[in-house]
Design an enzyme around this catalytic site. Structure first.
Site, PDB file in Angstrom:
ATOM      1  N   ILE A  51       0.827  -1.208   0.000  1.00  0.00           N
ATOM      2  CA  ILE A  51       0.000   0.000   0.000  1.00  0.00           C
ATOM      3  C   ILE A  51       0.864   1.262   0.000  1.00  0.00           C
ATOM      4  O   ILE A  51       1.509   1.595   0.999  1.00  0.00           O
ATOM      5  CB  ILE A  51      -1.001  -0.013   1.182  1.00  0.00           C
ATOM      6  N   THR A  66      34.602  10.007 -28.630  1.00  0.00           N
ATOM      7  CA  THR A  66      35.322   8.742 -28.824  1.00  0.00           C
ATOM      8  C   THR A  66      35.962   8.791 -30.206  1.00  0.00           C
ATOM      9  O   THR A  66      35.407   9.439 -31.120  1.00  0.00           O
ATOM     10  CB  THR A  66      34.398   7.497 -28.767  1.00  0.00           C
ATOM     11  N   GLN A 122      25.832   8.248 -36.428  1.00  0.00           N
ATOM     12  CA  GLN A 122      24.433   8.019 -36.777  1.00  0.00           C
ATOM     13  C   GLN A 122      23.790   6.998 -35.823  1.00  0.00           C
ATOM     14  O   GLN A 122      22.604   7.088 -35.520  1.00  0.00           O
ATOM     15  CB  GLN A 122      24.342   7.531 -38.223  1.00  0.00           C
ATOM     16  N   GLN A 168      22.723   3.135 -22.425  1.00  0.00           N
ATOM     17  CA  GLN A 168      23.684   2.690 -23.446  1.00  0.00           C
ATOM     18  C   GLN A 168      24.502   3.881 -23.961  1.00  0.00           C
ATOM     19  O   GLN A 168      25.709   3.765 -24.166  1.00  0.00           O
ATOM     20  CB  GLN A 168      22.910   2.010 -24.592  1.00  0.00           C
ATOM     21  N   PHE A 203      25.250   6.526 -22.343  1.00  0.00           N
ATOM     22  CA  PHE A 203      26.178   6.924 -21.284  1.00  0.00           C
ATOM     23  C   PHE A 203      27.342   5.931 -21.148  1.00  0.00           C
ATOM     24  O   PHE A 203      28.300   6.208 -20.427  1.00  0.00           O
ATOM     25  CB  PHE A 203      25.452   7.001 -19.932  1.00  0.00           C
ATOM     26  N   GLY A 204      27.231   4.776 -21.786  1.00  0.00           N
ATOM     27  CA  GLY A 204      28.283   3.766 -21.629  1.00  0.00           C
ATOM     28  C   GLY A 204      28.431   3.381 -20.160  1.00  0.00           C
ATOM     29  O   GLY A 204      27.445   3.329 -19.418  1.00  0.00           O
ATOM     30  N   GLY A 205      29.671   3.152 -19.721  1.00  0.00           N
ATOM     31  CA  GLY A 205      29.935   2.695 -18.343  1.00  0.00           C
ATOM     32  C   GLY A 205      29.405   3.655 -17.293  1.00  0.00           C
ATOM     33  O   GLY A 205      28.901   3.225 -16.253  1.00  0.00           O
ATOM     34  N   GLU A 239      -0.689  -0.652 -10.441  1.00  0.00           N
ATOM     35  CA  GLU A 239      -1.939  -0.230 -11.132  1.00  0.00           C
ATOM     36  C   GLU A 239      -2.272  -1.151 -12.303  1.00  0.00           C
ATOM     37  O   GLU A 239      -2.796  -0.704 -13.328  1.00  0.00           O
ATOM     38  CB  GLU A 239      -1.815   1.208 -11.613  1.00  0.00           C
ATOM     39  N   GLY A 240      -1.963  -2.438 -12.154  1.00  0.00           N
ATOM     40  CA  GLY A 240      -2.241  -3.403 -13.212  1.00  0.00           C
ATOM     41  C   GLY A 240      -0.998  -3.593 -14.062  1.00  0.00           C
ATOM     42  O   GLY A 240      -0.519  -2.643 -14.690  1.00  0.00           O
TER      43      GLY A 240
HETATM   44  C1  LIG Z   1       5.961  -0.491  -5.149  1.00  0.00           C
HETATM   45  C2  LIG Z   1       4.567  -0.982  -5.301  1.00  0.00           C
HETATM   46  C3  LIG Z   1       3.515  -0.157  -4.943  1.00  0.00           C
HETATM   47  C4  LIG Z   1       2.204  -0.617  -5.026  1.00  0.00           C
HETATM   48  N1  LIG Z   1       1.166   0.182  -4.584  1.00  0.00           N
HETATM   49  C5  LIG Z   1      -0.071  -0.358  -4.470  1.00  0.00           C
HETATM   50  C6  LIG Z   1      -1.126   0.367  -3.844  1.00  0.00           C
HETATM   51  O1  LIG Z   1      -0.970   1.518  -3.432  1.00  0.00           O
HETATM   52  N2  LIG Z   1      -2.334  -0.246  -3.683  1.00  0.00           N
HETATM   53  C7  LIG Z   1      -2.567  -1.514  -4.116  1.00  0.00           C
HETATM   54  O2  LIG Z   1      -3.675  -2.013  -3.941  1.00  0.00           O
HETATM   55  N3  LIG Z   1      -1.581  -2.224  -4.736  1.00  0.00           N
HETATM   56  C8  LIG Z   1      -0.351  -1.681  -4.909  1.00  0.00           C
HETATM   57  N4  LIG Z   1       0.653  -2.394  -5.511  1.00  0.00           N
HETATM   58  C9  LIG Z   1       0.382  -3.765  -5.952  1.00  0.00           C
HETATM   59  C10 LIG Z   1       0.384  -3.895  -7.452  1.00  0.00           C
HETATM   60  O3  LIG Z   1      -0.783  -3.339  -7.986  1.00  0.00           O
HETATM   61  C11 LIG Z   1       0.535  -5.401  -7.749  1.00  0.00           C
HETATM   62  O4  LIG Z   1       1.873  -5.760  -7.416  1.00  0.00           O
HETATM   63  C12 LIG Z   1       0.244  -5.712  -9.194  1.00  0.00           C
HETATM   64  O5  LIG Z   1      -1.114  -5.520  -9.481  1.00  0.00           O
HETATM   65  C13 LIG Z   1       0.625  -7.158  -9.537  1.00  0.00           C
HETATM   66  O6  LIG Z   1       0.112  -8.043  -8.597  1.00  0.00           O
HETATM   67  P1  LIG Z   1       1.074  -9.143  -7.927  1.00  0.00           P
HETATM   68  O7  LIG Z   1       2.316  -8.461  -7.497  1.00  0.00           O
HETATM   69  O8  LIG Z   1       0.285  -9.864  -6.915  1.00  0.00           O
HETATM   70  O9  LIG Z   1       1.444 -10.108  -9.098  1.00  0.00           O
HETATM   71  P2  LIG Z   1       0.552 -11.340  -9.581  1.00  0.00           P
HETATM   72  O10 LIG Z   1      -0.853 -10.924  -9.764  1.00  0.00           O
HETATM   73  O11 LIG Z   1       0.824 -12.491  -8.686  1.00  0.00           O
HETATM   74  O12 LIG Z   1       1.177 -11.623 -11.014  1.00  0.00           O
HETATM   75  C14 LIG Z   1       2.474 -12.216 -11.171  1.00  0.00           C
HETATM   76  C15 LIG Z   1       2.812 -12.201 -12.657  1.00  0.00           C
HETATM   77  O13 LIG Z   1       1.846 -12.971 -13.385  1.00  0.00           O
HETATM   78  C16 LIG Z   1       1.245 -12.165 -14.379  1.00  0.00           C
HETATM   79  N5  LIG Z   1      -0.150 -12.529 -14.495  1.00  0.00           N
HETATM   80  C17 LIG Z   1      -1.073 -12.596 -13.516  1.00  0.00           C
HETATM   81  N6  LIG Z   1      -2.257 -13.000 -14.000  1.00  0.00           N
HETATM   82  C18 LIG Z   1      -2.076 -13.193 -15.340  1.00  0.00           C
HETATM   83  C19 LIG Z   1      -2.932 -13.581 -16.416  1.00  0.00           C
HETATM   84  N7  LIG Z   1      -4.230 -13.850 -16.215  1.00  0.00           N
HETATM   85  N8  LIG Z   1      -2.399 -13.665 -17.653  1.00  0.00           N
HETATM   86  C20 LIG Z   1      -1.098 -13.377 -17.870  1.00  0.00           C
HETATM   87  N9  LIG Z   1      -0.248 -13.001 -16.893  1.00  0.00           N
HETATM   88  C21 LIG Z   1      -0.734 -12.895 -15.654  1.00  0.00           C
HETATM   89  C22 LIG Z   1       1.388 -10.728 -13.879  1.00  0.00           C
HETATM   90  O14 LIG Z   1       1.298  -9.808 -14.935  1.00  0.00           O
HETATM   91  C23 LIG Z   1       2.767 -10.796 -13.273  1.00  0.00           C
HETATM   92  O15 LIG Z   1       3.730 -10.698 -14.288  1.00  0.00           O
HETATM   93  C24 LIG Z   1       1.957  -1.910  -5.506  1.00  0.00           C
HETATM   94  C25 LIG Z   1       3.018  -2.735  -5.909  1.00  0.00           C
HETATM   95  C26 LIG Z   1       4.306  -2.280  -5.808  1.00  0.00           C
HETATM   96  C27 LIG Z   1       5.424  -3.202  -6.222  1.00  0.00           C
END
Ligand SMILES: Cc1cc2nc3c(=O)[nH]c(=O)nc-3n(C[C@H](O)[C@H](O)[C@H](O)COP(=O)(O)OP(=O)(O)OC[C@H]3O[C@@H](n4cnc5c(N)ncnc54)[C@H](O)[C@@H]3O)c2cc1C
Length: 446
Positions: free
Chosen positions: A157, A270, A279, A336, A338-340, A363-364
């Site tokens: 969260i 370089t 280019q 890339q 910036f290189g190293g 956010e998904g």
């Molecule tokens: C720093 C940070 C801040 C965040 N802040 C918030 C916040 O404020 N509030 C909140 O509610 N959440 C928050 N989140 C949670 C974030 O929204 C989830 O991490 C994210 O939605 C992915 O869920 P998960 O980590 O459980 O991964 P999972 O859902 O377990 O997914 C794991 C992997 O499987 C893939 N996957 C899952 N289902 C499928 C499918 N059906 N088809 C194909 N691929 C799939 C996913 O894309 C991912 O690559 C935060 C996360 C982080 C890391």
């Protein structure tokens, strides 16, 4: 009408956000990244400067601005530090379920405080065992008279450790999936709310990310933002309004990486030449700029759709996954160039590289955005092209030539290989793919 002109007020807001980003955020960005701490005084300054929670309507004491304005502000802040942009923007994410709920009383009680009293909000769908699968929420909401008792753990969260209010999504019955999801506005001071330790992250380290444990937290009925069965929709409607802004995070971060790379390319030599004259470097810069511009157009379009009152779900998903993935590519190309030195903590690309990585997850995830867009294409998208079997694809003659031998004849199209046959009957067998007569569909009269 199609017009990309910003109004004088929007330009003013953009300049204000840019000045704030350059003067207040950029100088401290690497320090707060290092110490893994959210600079509350800077959030306070952002609030005082009027670049936080701008979309609260005037009738609730807010500025009544739209998502286009939020996109303009966020690009500037994210260019300086996407971690701080996350902290600043997250209050809008947490506020959004209140704003779009049907609970007028909650709006009147909470929105003026968020708009005027520097009350921070968080958004909580995710849990330790679920993120993408919002219908799989386990946090339990048990009715108790008119109230609900919430028990469970929300995880990841953002701002959870510093927020005053959290929009908590829970379920009355985990087995009923979407039908059980509800949403409540919870005050973090309430009995039964425990904030976990700060989760150590790879990037965006100055944004506060914690777990929140709820043990029999009593929520009065006045704080129900969505009753059971309506919480899932509320979460999705929220994302439709907030995902374009995640696109702006990508635009801001990518623009910063491009500008740093441009500067470095002019200074680095370089083989006796400035690398800007190769280019190979110029093409990289051109493609980086192309991605920044394209991402901005997509995010603005989606924000604009939302401001017109349209459902921006699809454009928001497209903007989110394009802008965040292209940002990753732009930052990688900058490194890339910036290189190293790009790989060191002495230059800004290393932090950008870590920071933008998160944009494809929260956010998904990018995968979830693709699922949404593909679902739309397969179920709702209206094609303008005729179905393939009805396509007037005539190679053998000019269909406008009334004297052609095929004119006026029936057309039979093989649904497997596309072969077109002219005549009263379909052939017994397709001369190309050898499928039987049944593979032919009568298309039209030539
Ligand atoms: C720093 C940070 C801040 C965040 N802040 C918030 C916040 O404020 N509030 C909140 O509610 N959440 C928050 N989140 C949670 C974030 O929204 C989830 O991490 C994210 O939605 C992915 O869920 P998960 O980590 O459980 O991964 P999972 O859902 O377990 O997914 C794991 C992997 O499987 C893939 N996957 C899952 N289902 C499928 C499918 N059906 N088809 C194909 N691929 C799939 C996913 O894309 C991912 O690559 C935060 C996360 C982080 C890391």
């Amino acid at each position: 009408m199609l017009d990309f002109t910003l109004t004088p007020e929007q330009i003013q807001l953009q300049e204000k956000a840019r000045q704030f980003a350059m003067e207040e955020i950029l100088p401290v960005a690497w320090y707060y990244d290092k110490i893994d701490e959210t600079p509350i005084p800077i959030l306070r300054k952002a609030f005082d400067a009027g670049i936080m929670n701008n979309d609260i309507p005037k009738k609730y004491g807010g500025q009544g601005l739209g998502l286009v304005e939020a996109a303009l502000i966020t690009e500037e802040i994210a260019a300086a530090c996407s971690g701080l942009a996350t902290s600043i923007f997250d209050s809008s994410l947490g506020m959004e379920p209140i704003l779009i709920s049907n609970n007028e009383d909650a709006k009147k009680r909470y929105l003026p405080k968020i708009a005027n009293d520097f009350k921070l909000t968080s958004f909580a769908t995710s849990e330790p065992t679920m993120g993408s699968d919002v219908a799989g929420i386990r946090c339990k909401a048990v009715p108790d008279g008119d109230d609900y008792l919430l028990t469970g753990t929300k995880y990841w969260i953002t701002n959870g450790g510093v927020a005053d209010y959290v929009a908590v999504f829970a379920t009355v019955d985990p087995k009923s999936q979407h039908a059980g999801i509800c949403c409540f506005l919870v005050e973090t001071e309430w009995e039964g709310v425990t904030i976990g330790r700060i989760i150590p992250k790879m990037g965006q380290r100055c944004s506060n990310t914690v777990g929140i444990n709820l043990k029999n937290v009593r929520v009065p009925k006045e704080n129900i933002l969505a009753p059971p069965g309506e919480g899932f929709i509320l979460a999705m409607k929220t994302f439709a309004r907030t995902r374009p802004i995640i696109g702006s995070f990508g635009v801001g971060a990518a623009r910063a990486a491009l500008e740093f790379a441009l500067d470095y390319a002019k200074k680095r030599k370089t083989f006796g030449m400035s690398i800007k004259d190769y280019q190979a470097i110029q093409f990289k810069l051109a493609e980086m700029y192309q991605k920044v511009e394209t991402a901005r157009l997509l995010t603005w379009k989606s924000a604009w759709e939302s401001d017109q009152g349209e459902d921006a779900t699809i454009s928001a998903s497209i903007a989110k996954f394009y802008a965040t993935e292209s940002a990753q590519e732009v930052v990688d190309q900058a490194l890339q160039i910036f290189g190293g030195f790009g790989y060191t903590k002495m230059f800004p690309i290393e932090k950008l590289y870590r920071d933008v990585r998160l944009l494809r997850i929260y956010e998904g995830t990018s995968e979830v955005q693709r699922i949404i867009v593909a679902g739309h294409l397969l179920s709702n998208y209206q094609s303008t092209m005729p179905p393939l079997e009805d396509l007037p694809l005539h190679r053998e003659f000019d269909p406008l030539d009334k004297n052609a031998a095929q004119a006026g004849q029936k057309i039979w199209r093989c649904r497997i290989c596309g072969h077109v046959h002219y005549g009263d009957e379909a052939p017994d067998e397709c001369p190309y793919c050898f499928f039987p007569k049944s593979a032919f569909k009568e298309a039209a009269v030539a």
